[in-house]
Design an enzyme around this catalytic site. Structure first.
Site, PDB file in Angstrom:
ATOM      1  N   CYS A   5      21.055  60.031 -11.790  1.00  0.00           N
ATOM      2  CA  CYS A   5      19.824  60.564 -11.197  1.00  0.00           C
ATOM      3  C   CYS A   5      20.087  61.209  -9.833  1.00  0.00           C
ATOM      4  O   CYS A   5      20.693  60.581  -8.955  1.00  0.00           O
ATOM      5  CB  CYS A   5      18.820  59.426 -11.063  1.00  0.00           C
ATOM      6  SG  CYS A   5      17.358  59.855 -10.123  1.00  0.00           S
ATOM      7  N   CYS A  39       3.635  63.766 -13.443  1.00  0.00           N
ATOM      8  CA  CYS A  39       4.680  62.785 -13.153  1.00  0.00           C
ATOM      9  C   CYS A  39       4.761  62.667 -11.625  1.00  0.00           C
ATOM     10  O   CYS A  39       5.160  63.619 -10.951  1.00  0.00           O
ATOM     11  CB  CYS A  39       6.002  63.269 -13.753  1.00  0.00           C
ATOM     12  SG  CYS A  39       7.383  62.189 -13.374  1.00  0.00           S
ATOM     13  N   CYS A  55      14.993  57.187  -3.231  1.00  0.00           N
ATOM     14  CA  CYS A  55      14.997  55.961  -4.040  1.00  0.00           C
ATOM     15  C   CYS A  55      16.239  55.143  -3.691  1.00  0.00           C
ATOM     16  O   CYS A  55      17.322  55.706  -3.572  1.00  0.00           O
ATOM     17  CB  CYS A  55      14.989  56.312  -5.523  1.00  0.00           C
ATOM     18  SG  CYS A  55      14.908  54.840  -6.575  1.00  0.00           S
ATOM     19  N   GLU A  71      11.152  53.891  -7.005  1.00  0.00           N
ATOM     20  CA  GLU A  71      10.943  52.732  -7.891  1.00  0.00           C
ATOM     21  C   GLU A  71       9.541  52.185  -7.593  1.00  0.00           C
ATOM     22  O   GLU A  71       9.309  51.571  -6.542  1.00  0.00           O
ATOM     23  CB  GLU A  71      12.035  51.694  -7.601  1.00  0.00           C
ATOM     24  CG  GLU A  71      11.787  50.320  -8.145  1.00  0.00           C
ATOM     25  CD  GLU A  71      11.411  50.270  -9.619  1.00  0.00           C
ATOM     26  OE1 GLU A  71      12.212  50.702 -10.456  1.00  0.00           O
ATOM     27  OE2 GLU A  71      10.285  49.789  -9.933  1.00  0.00           O
ATOM     28  N   CYS A  91      20.683  54.932  -9.369  1.00  0.00           N
ATOM     29  CA  CYS A  91      21.113  55.117 -10.766  1.00  0.00           C
ATOM     30  C   CYS A  91      22.082  56.299 -10.814  1.00  0.00           C
ATOM     31  O   CYS A  91      21.821  57.357 -10.221  1.00  0.00           O
ATOM     32  CB  CYS A  91      19.911  55.376 -11.674  1.00  0.00           C
ATOM     33  SG  CYS A  91      18.709  54.050 -11.635  1.00  0.00           S
ATOM     34  N   CYS A 121      15.046  65.344 -12.273  1.00  0.00           N
ATOM     35  CA  CYS A 121      14.398  64.637 -11.169  1.00  0.00           C
ATOM     36  C   CYS A 121      15.253  64.675  -9.904  1.00  0.00           C
ATOM     37  O   CYS A 121      16.419  64.310  -9.913  1.00  0.00           O
ATOM     38  CB  CYS A 121      14.166  63.182 -11.593  1.00  0.00           C
ATOM     39  SG  CYS A 121      13.482  62.165 -10.301  1.00  0.00           S
ATOM     40  N   GLU A 144       8.905  65.389  -4.774  1.00  0.00           N
ATOM     41  CA  GLU A 144       8.703  66.247  -5.942  1.00  0.00           C
ATOM     42  C   GLU A 144       7.601  65.677  -6.825  1.00  0.00           C
ATOM     43  O   GLU A 144       7.424  64.457  -6.903  1.00  0.00           O
ATOM     44  CB  GLU A 144       9.986  66.298  -6.784  1.00  0.00           C
ATOM     45  CG  GLU A 144      11.108  67.058  -6.136  1.00  0.00           C
ATOM     46  CD  GLU A 144      12.326  67.142  -7.043  1.00  0.00           C
ATOM     47  OE1 GLU A 144      13.325  67.704  -6.602  1.00  0.00           O
ATOM     48  OE2 GLU A 144      12.274  66.635  -8.193  1.00  0.00           O
TER      49      GLU A 144
HETATM   50  S1  SF4 Z   1      16.262  56.924 -12.071  1.00  0.00           S
HETATM   51 FE1  SF4 Z   1      14.405  56.239 -11.007  1.00  0.00          FE
HETATM   52  S2  SF4 Z   1      14.987  54.204 -10.237  1.00  0.00           S
HETATM   53 FE2  SF4 Z   1      16.917  55.237 -10.741  1.00  0.00          FE
HETATM   54  S3  SF4 Z   1      17.562  56.251  -8.813  1.00  0.00           S
HETATM   55 FE3  SF4 Z   1      16.365  57.751  -9.979  1.00  0.00          FE
HETATM   56  S4  SF4 Z   1      14.283  57.575  -9.178  1.00  0.00           S
HETATM   57 FE4  SF4 Z   1      15.403  55.699  -8.596  1.00  0.00          FE
END
Ligand code: SF4
Length: 357
Positions: free
Chosen positions: A126, A112, A119, A167, A123, A344, A99
């Site tokens: 997310c 962005c 990832c 990341e 987190c 995201c 994305e």
């Molecule tokens: S917030 Fe950023 S670092 Fe954390 S899982 Fe989502 S994409 Fe990965």
């Protein structure tokens, strides 16, 4: 269904000098490399066959050898009422989906970009983190996102933030190579580029040294995601934080500031009743006291897989005022494209559930 891997060489990501050398190595004059460079970066060309200035026999040879530009295919487009645009792209190399987001305002177009497909940091708030890591992206695949937003909005991007999927510090060499290309090939100064990290042990000193040695300076903004004022809560929100105590992360940030003379931007996602109480703000203020930094508060954009909620305006404001009273420079990130499909990783997650056609 994913595509099979493309065996050819993708040219996007090579700069002008590299393309000139590449053309010479292929028996052509250096200016042929400049023609390809112009086609890729200025005209946004997607197909090598479209470069009519190149001799026909050479174009045919390049096609036979599967030499390609390396542009992705747009699978889906989501445009919010405020003009924020999110694209779901399929990479030409292996069909991974990524994305990218364009955020237009009167004077800026911020892109962005994702630095990885998926990832590994997991987190909890997310959507991207739910699917794990597929792979890191190449310089060309990150630049392709910038070109895709430029085409979609017919406007030159002015700012780049590495805050999409992935990341960035787990793909640090490629990210810095991309920063170099963004300045050289897109004319975007380092000061308009932000690299955001949730924190990877031992990488901030490496980032500082690599930037200073390879780019000659480290003038991009480093954004460090804290999201909690203490280790216990941080680990609950960011499982990967268990191997990187908050104290160590902040010590590394101090060293980074000393080495680069750049202020750090801290990111703090506000989750209602989880990390947005007054005592959280007091503890956070204590943590970053005396720091050359800025605190960016991010009201949470809910995802369907979690029950976290965005705090009310009054709770956000209360949090901000406590930090400001303690002398901390604070801003609140304006919500853009706010709905469950715009957070995201949401387009990609939905697409993978439905199956990429
Ligand atoms: S917030 Fe950023 S670092 Fe954390 S899982 Fe989502 S994409 Fe990965």
């Amino acid at each position: 269904m994913k595509k099979g891997p493309s065996q050819g060489l993708a040219l996007l990501g090579m700069g002008q000098l590299a393309l000139e050398s590449w053309a010479v190595a292929h028996g052509q004059a250096a200016f042929r490399g400049r023609q390809i460079y112009d086609w890729i970066y200025s005209k946004g060309g997607r197909d090598i066959n479209g470069i009519s200035a190149l001799p026909r026999y050479w174009r045919q040879k390049l096609s036979q050898d599967a030499i390609n530009i390396g542009r992705s295919e747009e699978l889906q487009r989501y445009i919010a009422a405020d003009g924020t645009i999110k694209l779901l792209l399929r990479t030409s190399r292996d069909g991974e989906t990524i994305e990218t987001v364009g955020i237009p305002t009167t004077h800026r177009l911020t892109v962005c970009v994702s630095s990885q497909a998926g990832c590994p940091m997991a987190c909890r708030f997310c959507a991207t983190g739910k699917g794990g890591l597929q792979r890191s992206l190449s310089t060309g695949e990150i630049l392709d996102q910038v070109l895709s937003i430029r085409e979609a909005l017919n406007r030159r991007p002015s700012h780049i933030v590495f805050m999409g999927m992935g990341e960035p510090l787990l793909n640090i060499e490629v990210v810095l190579e991309t920063v170099q290309s963004l300045t050289d090939d897109f004319g975007i100064s380092q000061r308009r580029i932000t690299i955001s990290t949730v924190g990877i042990p031992k990488t901030l000193p490496i980032l500082a040294e690599l930037a200073l040695n390879r780019l000659g300076r480290a003038q991009f903004t480093l954004a460090v995601s804290l999201h909690a004022p203490n280790q216990k809560l941080r680990e609950a929100l960011i499982p990967s934080a268990c191997i990187y105590p908050l104290n160590e992360l902040l010590d590394d940030c101090r060293r980074y500031v000393r080495r680069t003379s750049r202020r750090i931007s801290f990111e703090y996602i506000l989750l209602e009743y989880v990390n947005d109480e007054p005592f959280h703000a007091e503890e956070l203020a204590e943590r970053v006291r005396g720091f050359q930094s800025h605190m960016n508060l991010i009201p949470y954009n809910p995802i369907t897989e979690e029950t976290f909620q965005c705090p009310s305006i009054s709770r956000i404001d209360r949090f901000r005022k406590i930090l400001e009273r303690r002398g901390i420079s604070v801003s609140i990130r304006a919500s853009r494209g706010l709905d469950k499909n715009a957070a995201c990783g949401q387009l990609r997650h939905r697409q993978s559930e439905e199956g990429v056609k």
